[in-house]
Structure formats: structure tokens, C-alpha cells
Design an enzyme around this catalytic site. Structure first.
Site, short mmCIF file in Angstrom:
data_model
loop_
_atom_site.label_atom_id
_atom_site.label_comp_id
_atom_site.label_asym_id
_atom_site.label_seq_id
_atom_site.Cartn_x
_atom_site.Cartn_y
_atom_site.Cartn_z
N LYS A 193 0.85 -1.20 0.00
CA LYS A 193 0.00 0.00 0.00
C LYS A 193 0.88 1.24 0.00
O LYS A 193 1.55 1.55 0.99
CB LYS A 193 -0.92 0.01 1.21
CG LYS A 193 -1.93 1.14 1.15
CD LYS A 193 -2.87 1.14 2.33
CE LYS A 193 -3.99 2.16 2.11
NZ LYS A 193 -3.49 3.51 1.74
N PHE A 194 0.86 1.96 -1.11
CA PHE A 194 1.67 3.16 -1.25
C PHE A 194 0.94 4.36 -0.65
O PHE A 194 -0.28 4.48 -0.74
CB PHE A 194 1.97 3.42 -2.73
CG PHE A 194 2.95 2.44 -3.33
CD1 PHE A 194 4.28 2.79 -3.49
CD2 PHE A 194 2.54 1.18 -3.73
CE1 PHE A 194 5.18 1.90 -4.03
CE2 PHE A 194 3.44 0.27 -4.28
CZ PHE A 194 4.77 0.63 -4.42
#
Length: 290
Positions: free
Chosen positions: A27-28
Site C-alpha cells: 500500500k503506497f
């Protein structure tokens, strides 16, 4: 497909989900962007549906490599000193177009792609399973020779690999993992995905609740940094455990968190242990009563 499109969302969970047909992605930490490749141009849409092309123009230019009729879902991110920097992405998103050009020259943006909503050949693919959409995304990028700043996020079905990502990528600004069911379709506005973030356990004072006092649904808690936030939905045992204290508190008044969530404020001598997100998000999961 009409502009703007409603995007799929994720529900925060305290631990990494495991089971059959689960796919894990890093998850950026950036800004949600939907890239629309039209016949003549590229537009970028924010999560809320605003046209934000002007401040992400470097990504719009990169998107011209895509065939017309493509709509992709992803996260606009900025690397600073080799690390994903949310502050830099926030500065870009809130800047003027002129300032955005200056920022882009110093810190170019990247688009971490994780889904495809419309395929130039197959059309609207929101109704096909995630595994098929993922294949379409990879084939589209590879077939058109497209690389950074447009790039598909990594994905794995191996839980051990996902745990390694969770532990090892935190140092470069990856805030956790997103988990998707391989057979699931894309449902805009639905929290159909799950996300687990790096979190720490902290004590938080209960300042209110939602629902009836005898069966509270969420707790309003004051976090150590002063924020007041609503917890995730309480489990049945936790709800039953705190209910007598809330009933005994008596009179309540209506209040709102800084984020605008309404709750019943109460004077109650109650402290709970919570998992509080260490990112900018006040994601709070109650684990036990202190």
C-alpha cells in the site's frame, strides 16, 4: 463510462487476512488517482471526483503512451531520497499548476497502478474478476512498452512473501498491505478490499460513542496527539464490556470529530487500548479495555 467514476475502497483491519484466493499488494502512501486516456488527451481524477490533471501534468503526459479508451486506477506518489514521501505528494496535490511544474522538475511523480476499469479492447472490465483485471493491466503495460513513471504495483498470493513485504518495505515509506479476493469484481464506493497498516498500541481516553449506550457501535476516543477519532466497529464482546460504563455516564451531548463524524459525547472514566494508524489517518481499532 461516465466521468467521474466511483472508486473501490478498502476497510482497515488490525491483522493480515489469510485464506484462499487472497492477493496481497503493497500500500503506497500518496494520492488516489484515476487516469482517463481519451481519444486526444489524458485526464486525472481524484478520489472525490475532481479533475486534478493540472497538478499531475507529468503523469498525464506519461499517460499519452496508453491506447485511447483506457481507464486505470492507482496512487500518485512522490519519491524523495529513495523513499515514498506523502508530504511531497500532498504538496503537489495542494499546489497551483505553476508551483506543481516546479515541484515536478525537482521530484517527478509516479503512478503506482493497481487496477484497470476500462480496457481499450474489452471495454468496461469492472465486472470481471480481479485476477483477470490484473492480467489485463500487466499485458496492457507490457504490450505498449510502458514503464516508470507508470508501473503496476507488485502482487503475490504467498502469505510469507506478503509478511516480508509488510516488514521490509516500511522503511521506504510503504504504509502496509492491501488484500483483494481474486474472484471479486470492482465495486465503486464499496469497501470491498482490506488494508492492514503499520500500527502501534496506545492508550486512548473514551470521550463518547455512537449508537445506543447499552449497545455501542463505535467509541469516540482521544488519541495521545490530541485527535478525537471514531473507532472501527466494536466486536460484540467489547461492546458488551463497555456498555455498563456508558449507560452509567448518563447525560450526553452531540459532538463531532475533526473529520466531521458525529457521536454522543459523554463524561466517562474509561481508557481503552487501541491500534492507532501511524500514518496521517486516524484509523483506530479497539483491542481491549484497560
Amino acid at each position: 463510462m461516465d466521468w467521474p467514476v466511483s472508486v473501490a475502497l478498502a476497510q482497515a483491519v488490525p491483522t493480515l487476512p489469510t485464506g484462499k484466493d487472497l492477493h496481497y499488494e503493497p500500500k503506497f502512501d500518496g494520492h488516489r488517482l484515476v487516469l482517463w486516456r481519451d481519444e486526444e488527451t489524458v485526464r486525472l481524477q481524484s478520489r472525490s471526483g475532481r479533475d486534478v490533471t493540472a497538478v499531475w501534468m507529468d503523469l498525464a503526459i506519461a499517460g499519452l503512451q496508453l491506447p485511447a479508451g483506457t481507464i486505470l486506477d492507482g496512487e500518485g506518489i512522490v519519491y524523495v531520497d529513495g523513499r515514498v514521501d506523502f508530504g511531497a505528494a500532498q504538496s503537489r496535490a495542494s499546489s497551483t499548476p505553476a508551483r506543481a511544474r516546479e515541484l515536478a522538475a525537482r521530484w517527478p511523480a509516479h503512478l503506482a497502478l493497481f487496477d484497470i476499469l476500462r480496457h481499450p479492447v474489452h471495454g468496461d472490465v469492472r465486472g470481471v474478476p480481479y485476477v483477470a483485471r490484473r492480467r489485463f493491466l500487466e499485458e496492457l503495460l507490457e504490450g505498449n512498452g510502458i514503464g516508470p513513471p507508470l508501473q503496476a504495483v507488485p502482487t503475490t498470493t504467498d502469505v510469507a512473501t506478503a509478511r516480508i513485504w509488510y516488514e521490509s518495505l516500511h522503511g521506504i515509506g510503504i504504509e502496509g498491505l492491501v488484500v483483494k479476493v481474486g474472484s471479486s469484481v470492482y465495486r465503486g464506493g464499496s469497501r470491498q478490499w482490506r488494508k492492514v497498516r503499520h500500527a502501534e498500541t496506545v492508550d486512548a481516553a473514551v470521550v463518547g460513542y455512537t449508537g445506543p449506550a447499552a449497545r455501542p457501535r463505535h467509541l469516540a476516543v482521544r488519541l495521545p496527539d490530541g485527535r478525537t477519532a471514531l473507532s472501527q466497529t466494536l466486536t460484540a464482546p467489547l461492546s458488551a464490556q463497555v456498555a455498563p460504563r456508558l449507560v452509567a455516564a448518563g447525560r450526553v451531548r452531540r459532538a463531532r470529530t475533526r473529520a466531521g463524524d458525529a457521536y454522543s459525547a459523554a463524561q466517562v472514566d474509561l481508557v481503552v487500548e487501541v491500534l492507532a494508524g501511524t500514518t496521517r489517518h486516524a484509523v483506530v481499532t479497539v483491542t481491549r479495555v484497560r
